[in-house]
Design a protein around this motif. Structure first.
Motif, short mmCIF file in Angstrom:
data_model
loop_
_atom_site.label_atom_id
_atom_site.label_comp_id
_atom_site.label_asym_id
_atom_site.label_seq_id
_atom_site.Cartn_x
_atom_site.Cartn_y
_atom_site.Cartn_z
N UNK A 73 27.02 42.40 -22.38
CA UNK A 73 26.67 43.15 -23.59
C UNK A 73 25.21 43.58 -23.57
N UNK A 74 24.31 42.69 -23.13
CA UNK A 74 22.89 43.03 -23.07
C UNK A 74 22.65 44.15 -22.05
N UNK A 75 23.30 44.06 -20.90
CA UNK A 75 23.16 45.10 -19.88
C UNK A 75 23.66 46.45 -20.43
N UNK A 76 24.74 46.43 -21.18
CA UNK A 76 25.27 47.67 -21.77
C UNK A 76 24.30 48.28 -22.76
N UNK A 77 23.61 47.43 -23.52
CA UNK A 77 22.63 47.93 -24.48
C UNK A 77 21.50 48.66 -23.77
N UNK A 78 21.00 48.09 -22.69
CA UNK A 78 19.90 48.74 -21.96
C UNK A 78 20.38 49.98 -21.21
N UNK A 79 21.61 49.98 -20.73
CA UNK A 79 22.15 51.19 -20.12
C UNK A 79 22.28 52.31 -21.15
#
Length: 542
Positions: A73-79
């Protein structure tokens, strides 16, 4: 497992029934507390009714699954901040060749993004893009929204990070990321293709129909329309076609402008009503008198020169003798250029970290810690307060999983799932086609009744143990079948998958583009698509 005492069976079944009702119908009138609170209520009742002890409840929470879910989820936010999904949205409009081409692109983009960034995230950020494209081309959103939701579900089946139930299966089965991908990918690719064919066949006449009126915004907002924060409502400029008579007034006003040279300083009047070159050419070719055409042509050239000056010159024109003001503006330009380059370098870093995470997963490294490491690397790379980004993480989903782990574990301890599986197991052996069909049907029904993640938690251990008695290869295959069927089962009805509900709600609430996707309209497509795609995919899983 033997049945527990009658009291525990009744109390445990009551707690699980409350959890199930609130998970499937979160806004039930008698207790409208939502899914997250419903899962916590079910967990608390399991402990309160002494179906499981507090220590057993804590042990039931699977931290590796929560860690993997949090990291992705965190990676998706930064993407999202790095405009990854904006580029995917641009691909939908790049050299589009009509409604059928757009539908196929939506199937491809949504399936690919769901496999890498989870299906829920893809549906959140792509729904409004789809609505914009259908509006610009004067198309009915219905088939395109179905394509987005169904392809997202099918595409998410290919990887352990594609959806929550795959996360659970990957952790419980200890199947590596690479093995999971290699064994499911053929079924996923064929499934997306077949799903697109079904959509084309069902809506061929609708996709071939072209409305008489065309939205002139299609050309003007094809690029600019995607420059917005992806989780915020976007706006669309509504333009109307102007006939040649309506253009007369602005052209006449342009021809009456004064001389561009005033007191020796070159000042070019900015044209207030900007028009496209095609429309101006059509006006100039209209039967106007030669004098008006001549004046209009000169003013259009002046406009082009003015625009060129505005692009290359500072925002405010200053006398050349004012060196201090000029140097100040040059300094501001350099700062803006430096900011642009910093932004590009940061985005490149985000993409590199994400690629590194995927490579690490393919190498077989621990999935939970790999995702968490990538998330923290992006936090450090951002070099700012991570609070705003971490606030976008769905902590309610993590809490829902905690409560669900405890509730399902308590229900398993009542012995009811084991007893029911003992009745089905003789007919659900995966060493022959009939057994696979029975097992797939059980998974399909339960996934739509109890949702896919609880189904995986309830059936996973029993299905794997039954298959392990045949061979180790069959045990692995049973987990993959569970992953494939429980995921594709989400396409059966509107309530079968969270991705479906996200598309439905996003489409209904979208400003200027709102569209309601009804339960029955989805069911008409969902039933044949789910049955056909599931059956074809099962033949490709090895």
């Amino acid at each position: 497992m033997a049945m527990a005492s009658s009291v525990k069976v009744i109390l445990g079944s009551t707690a699980f029934a409350i959890f199930w009702i609130l998970a499937v119908f979160p806004a039930v009138p008698c207790l409208p507390i939502g899914r997250t609170a419903g899962s916590l209520l079910g967990a608390m009742l399991m402990v309160l009714f002494q179906v499981i002890s507090p220590d057993q409840a804590y042990a039931a929470i699977d931290l590796p699954i929560l860690g993997l879910l949090f990291g992705t989820m965190v990676v998706s936010v930064y993407l999202e901040r790095a405009d990854m999904f904006k580029y995917l949205g641009k691909f939908l409009s790049w050299k589009s060749r009509g409604a059928k081409d757009l539908l196929c692109r939506i199937c491809l983009v949504s399936a690919t993004s769901s496999a890498l960034f989870t299906n829920d995230t893809s549906c959140v950020v792509l729904t409004e893009f789809v609505l914009k494209m259908t509006r610009q081309h004067n198309l009915t959103p219905h088939p395109f929204l179905l394509a987005l939701a169904s392809s997202s579900n099918i595409g998410s089946s290919a990887t352990p990070i594609g959806n929550p139930q795959n996360l659970v299966i990957a952790v419980l089965s200890k199947i590596t990321f690479g093995d999971f991908l290699i064994n499911i990918l053929p079924a996923m690719l064929v499934g997306v293709f077949v799903n697109a064919l079904i959509l084309l066949c069902m809506f061929w006449r609708l996709l071939s129909f072209i409305k008489d009126e065309e939205d002139v915004t299609a050309e003007f907002v094809a690029i600019e329309d995607f420059n917005f924060h992806l989780f915020s409502p976007a706006t669309l400029s509504h333009l109307t076609s102007l006939n040649s008579q309506e253009w007369n007034t602005p052209l006449e006003s342009l021809s009456m402008q004064g001389s561009p040279i005033v007191n020796g300083n070159i000042q070019i009047e900015a044209v207030r009503n900007r028009v496209s070159s095609n429309e101006i050419n059509s006006v100039l070719r209209s039967p106007l008198n030669s004098e008006r055409n001549s004046n209009a042509s000169k003013d259009v050239l002046a406009e082009g020169y003015s625009q060129k000056k505005e692009e290359t010159a500072p925002s405010k024109l200053v006398p050349m003798t004012d060196g201090y003001a000029l140097s100040e503006q040059l300094s501001e330009g350099k700062e803006k250029l430096a900011t642009v380059w910093k932004r590009k370098l940061w985005k490149s870093g985000v993409y590199l970290v994400t690629v590194g995470m995927l490579i690490s997963l393919l190498m077989g490294l621990n999935m939970s810690w790999t995702a968490i490491t990538a998330a923290l690397a992006l936090v450090v790379l951002d070099f700012t307060d991570a609070g705003p980004c971490l606030e976008k993480v769905s902590y309610s989903l993590l809490i829902f999983f905690c409560g669900m782990f405890i509730t399902v574990d308590g229900f398993n301890k009542t012995g009811i799932p084991s007893s029911l599986w003992d009745l089905v197991e003789p007919y659900a052996k995966i060493d022959h086609a009939g057994g696979i069909a029975v097992l797939a049907l059980v998974i399909l029904v339960l996934s739509n009744l109890a949702s896919n993640v609880p189904t995986v938690l309830l059936l996973g251990g029993h299905v794997a143990a039954s298959a392990a008695a045949i061979s180790a290869a069959d045990e692995k295959k049973s987990w993959l079948i569970l992953a494939w069927v429980s995921t594709v089962a989400g396409n059966l009805s509107l309530l079968g998958s969270a991705a479906n509900l996200i598309v439905c709600e996003q489409a209904r609430r979208a400003p200027h583009f709102g569209y309601t996707l009804s339960f029955w309209n989805h069911l008409k497509f969902g039933v044949p698509s789910t049955l056909i795609v599931t059956a074809i995919g099962l033949t490709l899983i090895r």
